[in-house]
Design a protein around this motif. Structure first.
Motif, PDB file in Angstrom:
ATOM      1  N   ASN A 263     -11.812  34.644   7.421  1.00  0.00           N
ATOM      2  CA  ASN A 263     -12.105  33.447   6.635  1.00  0.00           C
ATOM      3  C   ASN A 263     -10.985  32.424   6.783  1.00  0.00           C
ATOM      4  O   ASN A 263      -9.799  32.786   6.861  1.00  0.00           O
ATOM      5  N   GLN A 264     -11.379  31.165   6.783  1.00  0.00           N
ATOM      6  CA  GLN A 264     -10.395  30.078   6.800  1.00  0.00           C
ATOM      7  C   GLN A 264     -10.756  29.100   5.700  1.00  0.00           C
ATOM      8  O   GLN A 264     -11.895  28.632   5.601  1.00  0.00           O
ATOM      9  N   ILE A 265      -9.766  28.808   4.876  1.00  0.00           N
ATOM     10  CA  ILE A 265      -9.959  27.857   3.780  1.00  0.00           C
ATOM     11  C   ILE A 265      -9.020  26.681   4.012  1.00  0.00           C
ATOM     12  O   ILE A 265      -7.837  26.867   4.329  1.00  0.00           O
ATOM     13  N   ALA A 266      -9.533  25.484   3.875  1.00  0.00           N
ATOM     14  CA  ALA A 266      -8.717  24.286   4.065  1.00  0.00           C
ATOM     15  C   ALA A 266      -8.975  23.322   2.912  1.00  0.00           C
ATOM     16  O   ALA A 266     -10.112  23.135   2.482  1.00  0.00           O
ATOM     17  N   LEU A 267      -7.905  22.729   2.429  1.00  0.00           N
ATOM     18  CA  LEU A 267      -7.986  21.723   1.381  1.00  0.00           C
ATOM     19  C   LEU A 267      -7.229  20.491   1.839  1.00  0.00           C
ATOM     20  O   LEU A 267      -6.038  20.563   2.168  1.00  0.00           O
ATOM     21  N   SER A 268      -7.916  19.369   1.897  1.00  0.00           N
ATOM     22  CA  SER A 268      -7.254  18.109   2.259  1.00  0.00           C
ATOM     23  C   SER A 268      -7.473  17.103   1.141  1.00  0.00           C
ATOM     24  O   SER A 268      -8.568  17.012   0.569  1.00  0.00           O
ATOM     25  N   LEU A 269      -6.426  16.393   0.827  1.00  0.00           N
ATOM     26  CA  LEU A 269      -6.440  15.406  -0.245  1.00  0.00           C
ATOM     27  C   LEU A 269      -6.020  14.048   0.317  1.00  0.00           C
ATOM     28  O   LEU A 269      -5.255  13.974   1.285  1.00  0.00           O
ATOM     29  N   TYR A 270      -6.520  13.010  -0.317  1.00  0.00           N
ATOM     30  CA  TYR A 270      -6.238  11.662   0.177  1.00  0.00           C
ATOM     31  C   TYR A 270      -6.208  10.733  -1.023  1.00  0.00           C
ATOM     32  O   TYR A 270      -7.137  10.718  -1.836  1.00  0.00           O
ATOM     33  N   ARG A 271      -5.157   9.980  -1.160  1.00  0.00           N
ATOM     34  CA  ARG A 271      -5.044   9.040  -2.280  1.00  0.00           C
ATOM     35  C   ARG A 271      -4.320   7.787  -1.796  1.00  0.00           C
ATOM     36  O   ARG A 271      -3.230   7.881  -1.217  1.00  0.00           O
ATOM     37  N   THR A 272      -4.928   6.656  -2.030  1.00  0.00           N
ATOM     38  CA  THR A 272      -4.353   5.392  -1.592  1.00  0.00           C
ATOM     39  C   THR A 272      -4.296   4.427  -2.766  1.00  0.00           C
ATOM     40  O   THR A 272      -5.304   4.188  -3.444  1.00  0.00           O
ATOM     41  N   HIS A 273      -3.107   3.909  -3.000  1.00  0.00           N
ATOM     42  CA  HIS A 273      -2.915   2.842  -3.980  1.00  0.00           C
ATOM     43  C   HIS A 273      -2.716   1.541  -3.215  1.00  0.00           C
ATOM     44  O   HIS A 273      -1.895   1.466  -2.296  1.00  0.00           O
ATOM     45  N   LEU A 274      -3.458   0.518  -3.604  1.00  0.00           N
ATOM     46  CA  LEU A 274      -3.350  -0.779  -2.947  1.00  0.00           C
ATOM     47  C   LEU A 274      -3.083  -1.836  -4.006  1.00  0.00           C
ATOM     48  O   LEU A 274      -3.680  -1.802  -5.091  1.00  0.00           O
TER      49      LEU A 274
ATOM     50  N   VAL B 216      -7.665   2.079  -6.462  1.00  0.00           N
ATOM     51  CA  VAL B 216      -7.196   3.410  -6.080  1.00  0.00           C
ATOM     52  C   VAL B 216      -8.352   4.133  -5.404  1.00  0.00           C
ATOM     53  O   VAL B 216      -9.442   4.259  -5.980  1.00  0.00           O
ATOM     54  N   ASN B 217      -8.118   4.583  -4.182  1.00  0.00           N
ATOM     55  CA  ASN B 217      -9.093   5.386  -3.443  1.00  0.00           C
ATOM     56  C   ASN B 217      -8.625   6.830  -3.433  1.00  0.00           C
ATOM     57  O   ASN B 217      -7.483   7.118  -3.053  1.00  0.00           O
ATOM     58  N   SER B 218      -9.488   7.739  -3.824  1.00  0.00           N
ATOM     59  CA  SER B 218      -9.141   9.159  -3.830  1.00  0.00           C
ATOM     60  C   SER B 218     -10.237   9.941  -3.118  1.00  0.00           C
ATOM     61  O   SER B 218     -11.416   9.582  -3.203  1.00  0.00           O
ATOM     62  N   ALA B 219      -9.841  11.001  -2.448  1.00  0.00           N
ATOM     63  CA  ALA B 219     -10.813  11.866  -1.784  1.00  0.00           C
ATOM     64  C   ALA B 219     -10.250  13.274  -1.701  1.00  0.00           C
ATOM     65  O   ALA B 219      -9.031  13.476  -1.618  1.00  0.00           O
TER      66      ALA B 219
ATOM     67  N   GLY C  48       0.818  -1.209   0.000  1.00  0.00           N
ATOM     68  CA  GLY C  48       0.000   0.000   0.000  1.00  0.00           C
ATOM     69  C   GLY C  48       0.848   1.253   0.000  1.00  0.00           C
ATOM     70  O   GLY C  48       1.959   1.282   0.529  1.00  0.00           O
ATOM     71  N   LEU C  49       0.321   2.292  -0.613  1.00  0.00           N
ATOM     72  CA  LEU C  49       0.954   3.617  -0.587  1.00  0.00           C
ATOM     73  C   LEU C  49      -0.143   4.635  -0.373  1.00  0.00           C
ATOM     74  O   LEU C  49      -1.115   4.678  -1.121  1.00  0.00           O
ATOM     75  N   GLN C  50       0.016   5.460   0.656  1.00  0.00           N
ATOM     76  CA  GLN C  50      -1.010   6.432   1.007  1.00  0.00           C
ATOM     77  C   GLN C  50      -0.386   7.825   1.068  1.00  0.00           C
ATOM     78  O   GLN C  50       0.662   8.021   1.695  1.00  0.00           O
ATOM     79  N   ILE C  51      -1.032   8.778   0.415  1.00  0.00           N
ATOM     80  CA  ILE C  51      -0.582  10.171   0.415  1.00  0.00           C
ATOM     81  C   ILE C  51      -1.747  11.024   0.892  1.00  0.00           C
ATOM     82  O   ILE C  51      -2.853  10.916   0.352  1.00  0.00           O
TER      83      ILE C  51
ATOM     84  N   SER D 154     -11.721   3.399  -7.837  1.00  0.00           N
ATOM     85  CA  SER D 154     -11.578   2.857  -9.182  1.00  0.00           C
ATOM     86  C   SER D 154     -10.654   1.648  -9.155  1.00  0.00           C
ATOM     87  O   SER D 154      -9.709   1.580  -8.364  1.00  0.00           O
ATOM     88  N   ALA D 155     -10.950   0.707 -10.014  1.00  0.00           N
ATOM     89  CA  ALA D 155     -10.111  -0.489 -10.143  1.00  0.00           C
ATOM     90  C   ALA D 155     -10.469  -1.167 -11.455  1.00  0.00           C
ATOM     91  O   ALA D 155     -11.638  -1.221 -11.834  1.00  0.00           O
ATOM     92  N   ASN D 156      -9.455  -1.682 -12.120  1.00  0.00           N
ATOM     93  CA  ASN D 156      -9.664  -2.445 -13.348  1.00  0.00           C
ATOM     94  C   ASN D 156      -8.936  -3.770 -13.180  1.00  0.00           C
ATOM     95  O   ASN D 156      -7.733  -3.877 -13.414  1.00  0.00           O
ATOM     96  N   GLN D 157      -9.682  -4.788 -12.731  1.00  0.00           N
ATOM     97  CA  GLN D 157      -9.044  -6.065 -12.428  1.00  0.00           C
ATOM     98  C   GLN D 157      -8.650  -6.821 -13.696  1.00  0.00           C
ATOM     99  O   GLN D 157      -7.782  -7.691 -13.643  1.00  0.00           O
ATOM    100  N   VAL D 158      -9.262  -6.502 -14.823  1.00  0.00           N
ATOM    101  CA  VAL D 158      -8.846  -7.128 -16.076  1.00  0.00           C
ATOM    102  C   VAL D 158      -7.414  -6.715 -16.400  1.00  0.00           C
ATOM    103  O   VAL D 158      -6.573  -7.541 -16.770  1.00  0.00           O
ATOM    104  N   GLU D 159      -7.119  -5.420 -16.222  1.00  0.00           N
ATOM    105  CA  GLU D 159      -5.767  -4.937 -16.492  1.00  0.00           C
ATOM    106  C   GLU D 159      -4.784  -5.361 -15.400  1.00  0.00           C
ATOM    107  O   GLU D 159      -3.673  -5.790 -15.690  1.00  0.00           O
TER     108      GLU D 159
END
Length: 782
Positions: A97-108, A130-133, A83-86, A158-163
């Motif tokens: 004002n307060q602005i916040a941006l959070s990103l999340y991406r996991t490759h398994l 791949v999970n992204s948020a 696994g790799l998580q960023i 998303s996932a493509n098990q054929v590939e």
């Protein structure tokens, strides 16, 4: 032939660790079916020619030949997970004002073997999702009493098990050999696992916008808000285009003569079905909430939430649904609809809560002094949509799609009394022309076209998913009451009651059990919202707040959960045994645990604690954490493979026995579920009658093995140079799950041998849960 090509394929050899000597006991000591020979068991020999069925009357084929055909072995099961998580986050302060941006991406990356197919390398599958948020929030302080929070969320799976499984040859079908008297009805399998989702191409997106305005008026704190959520299901379940075949015995397998085929086709052509769909649903919600501080020691919370869940739709108008006719199922028909069912717009959910700190004065020598006790409680109604995936099964309905379950190819009458070879050619046993799951040949006999009256497939019975036109959303009444008290020694004790009553939960019921069947559709699975459940629990908690480096927490729950079906899919693991009489299914939930206890603690070692010099960074910052978990066992239902008549006249099984003779033990130690017979010494037939009939024992009426485990962690925090930030540190952690390697047995599940009265393993748990697991982590924060 086809089987010969499969046996000549790369990766056909199982990953055998060792051969386990075994007698014909696994064949019920039937000397007419089994001989022990050097290297394994001789169960017969080849007979006939390719394409020629071996009749049921010749289970040993050409009789014994002294050559071992099958072995009992220990298999290697190498599964690899990477696994790799960023997860970056950015915050911006712009005045009020307060602005916040959070990103999340996991490759398994999962590389999985299939023990069911004897760990043959050609059955290996890879899964690389791949999970992204992303979350964007905008908070604005309007004035000293008004605050607004706006959020936008996006998630994607998303996932493509054929590939990702490009090394897997999906041109080899899934093959199963049945009819062998092996324990638990075990089958011999070849080829990668086959399901509509295996392999699958997944692409699911969720978008959500929400806004909450908070305003303080005197002793009222008011919140008003709403949200909009859109879910996009763009999955293509391509796995069903690859067929699965079942053979009656190894010698029919050798002759390329399957008894059964399961495959998804386009009923207009007989070619692979198009499994790509674009399902859409929306959720809308608005709410108002008032926290009213009536008195300094009494706060009331009053709220109302309204939710609307849109029915399932399909972007390209491919939404076929079965509708009953004037004669019920018998003249039912397929309609192409814009939405799966009528909207339910009655989802008003009031909420009420309170918190009261009683004024006990100085009673009982200060034990109940002011501000040491809090009494809390509340009640409300919550709504939830039925999971879209259940309605999405309609992708398999005609006219665009047909799920074919073709049975029974046999030697034909008069030898067997039913069936014909290859079911008049409708079973087409073949390999794919390439490694693609779409490369199997077209079978024109499955492309018979669509009946203009019923919308079904001409000259074919196909599986259908549907529902009534009105499907109300499920809802649950929740209620709770607890008292919390501050004790000496920095301890806080809590005791309380928690309960819920849920209604309109769902089950999937084959309507052929309820009504006379249609000649076009079988089985006919409908989503029925008629399941109820309730839960009641006594909760007790004792905690010591963190002080002097020590924190403790102890929880105990005494509870009972009752329902008529435990939703976990639903699927084979939550099947009913008498679906025609829902009341007879009422019993403890599959997940019911009467007694649950855990004790956790955190201890910061005092050596050089909070020191920022070199010694503090090297020798300080150590923490020990641990948790002790103990639960009583999950329930299970004794059953056997017979059938009882349902309201429609059709038969259904497996079933519960008609009674219980008594005398079983109730020991829940591991040893009880390892010994022969478990809590049923002498076998299940001594405790239950084996004649079919209406169930005479309740669902989930016996208990399985209990659970005990100790987990611990050792943590080292090291401060880093100041130019990286005040909070910069390096955390090294070693986690020890089940540190004492305590044996815990798997609960007895619906189809496990331990639940089958006629099995030699009845009353036993044949699988263990995980042993000791050690995990190392390093985290760098700045």
């Amino acid at each position: 032939g086809v089987t010969a090509a499969v046996f000549g394929s790369p990766g056909i050899v199982p990953r055998i660790v060792s051969v386990i000597p075994v007698g014909c006991g696994i064949f019920n000591n039937d000397a007419s079916r089994c001989h022990v020979v050097t290297g394994g068991l001789d169960i017969g020999s080849l007979t006939g020619a390719t394409g020629q069925y071996v009749p049921f009357s010749s289970p040993t084929g050409g009789s014994f030949d002294g050559i071992p055909d099958i072995q009992l072995v220990q298999l290697a099961d190498p599964d690899v997970t990477r696994g790799l998580q960023i997860a970056p986050r950015f915050d911006f302060n712009l005045g009020a004002n307060q602005i916040a941006l959070s990103l999340y991406r996991t490759h398994l990356e999962n590389e999985n073997t299939d023990v069911g197919a004897a760990s043959r390398p050609l059955a290996d599958l890879n899964f690389k999702p791949v999970n992204s948020a992303a979350t964007l929030s905008f908070n604005r302080i309007i004035n000293s009493s008004t605050f607004n929070e706006a959020r936008f969320n996006f998630t994607r799976f998303s996932a493509n098990q054929v590939e990702s499984s490009s090394d897997t040859n999906f041109g080899i079908p899934r093959i199963e050999v049945e009819g062998l008297p092996l324990p638990g009805g075990e089958r011999i399998r070849f080829g990668a696992e086959r399901a509509e989702t295996t392999p699958g191409i997944f692409a699911q997106n969720t978008f959500e916008i929400s806004d909450t305005l908070s305003k303080i008026f005197g002793n009222h704190a008011l919140k008003i808000g709403g949200l909009f959520r859109r879910e996009q299901d763009n999955n293509s379940l391509v796995g069903g285009a690859r067929p699965k075949y079942s053979f009656s015995g190894l010698f029919n397998l050798a002759n390329d003569t399957p008894i059964f085929e399961e495959v998804n086709t386009d009923p207009r052509t007989g070619g692979p079905a198009d499994a790509q769909r674009y399902f859409r649903t929306d959720d809308y919600a608005v709410f108002v909430q008032d926290d009213w501080k009536v008195r300094p020691n009494l706060t009331l919370n009053i709220g109302l939430r309204y939710e609307y869940f849109t029915p399932l739709k399909e972007k390209e108008g491919r939404l076929p649904v079965l509708r009953f006719g004037s004669q019920g199922l018998q003249n039912s028909h397929i309609e192409i609809v814009d939405q799966f069912f009528e909207p339910d717009r009655n989802n008003f959910g009031p909420r009420f809560g309170f918190a009261y700190s009683p004024n006990f004065g100085d009673s009982l020598h200060g034990l109940f002094r002011d501000n040491r006790a809090v009494i809390r409680g509340g009640a409300g109604i919550q709504y939830n949509r039925i999971p879209n995936v259940l309605f999405a099964n309609s992708r398999g309905n005609p006219p665009f799609f047909a799920r074919n379950n073709i049975c029974c190819g046999t030697a034909g009458p008069p030898a067997d009394g039913f069936g014909t070879p290859f079911v008049d050619g409708r079973i087409l046993y073949a390999l794919g022309s390439s490694s693609s799951p779409f490369s199997y040949p077209v079978n024109p006999l499955l492309g018979t076209g669509i009946d203009p009256v019923s919308g079904g497939v001409i000259n074919n019975e196909v599986e259908i998913y549907g529902s009534a036109t009105e499907v109300p959303n499920s809802y649950v009444y929740t209620y709770s009451l607890e008292m919390q008290y501050e004790l000496p020694l920095k301890m806080v004790g809590t005791v309380g009651y928690q309960g819920s009553s849920a209604h309109k939960l769902i089950r999937i019921v084959n309507q052929n059990f309820m009504f006379p069947r249609s000649p076009r559709f079988n089985p006919v699975y409908f989503i029925q919202p008629d399941v109820n459940s309730n839960f009641n629990a006594l909760n007790a908690r004792l905690e010591r707040r963190l002080s002097s480096g020590l924190q403790l927490n102890m929880n105990y729950r005494w509870s009972k959960s009752i329902d008529t079906l435990s939703y976990e899919g639903p699927g084979g693991g939550t099947n009913q045994t008498n679906p025609g009489d829902l009341a007879s299914e009422r019993g403890p939930s599959d997940f019911d645990v009467r007694h649950s206890f855990n004790f956790s603690g955190l201890y910061e070692l005092p050596f050089y604690r909070h020191r920022r010099d070199t010694l503090g960074k090297v020798l300080g910052g150590f923490q020990l954490t641990g948790i002790v978990t103990a639960n009583t066992g999950y329930p299970f239902t004794p059953k056997f493979f017979e059938a009882i008549r349902q309201p429609s006249g059709e038969f259904f099984g497996p079933i519960r026995p008609t009674g219980y003779f008594g005398g079983a033990l109730d020991d829940t130690n591991n040893e009880a579920f390892l010994r022969p017979g478990g809590n049923f010494p002498g076998g299940g037939a001594q405790y239950f009658p084996l004649t079919p009939g209406p169930p005479g024992i309740g669902r989930n009426s016996f208990r399985g093995p209990r659970y005990f485990s100790v987990d611990m962690s050792v943590i080292k925090n090291t401060g880093l140079p100041g130019f990286l930030g005040e909070e910069a540190n390096l955390e090294l952690r070693a986690n020890f799950f089940n540190i004492f390697n305590q044996l815990n047995l798997q609960p007895i599940r619906f189809f496990d041998d331990g639940a089958i009265i006629t099995s030699p393993n009845f009353g036993r748990s044949t699988r263990g849960l995980s042993g000791r697991v050690v995990e190392f982590q390093a985290r760098f924060r700045f």
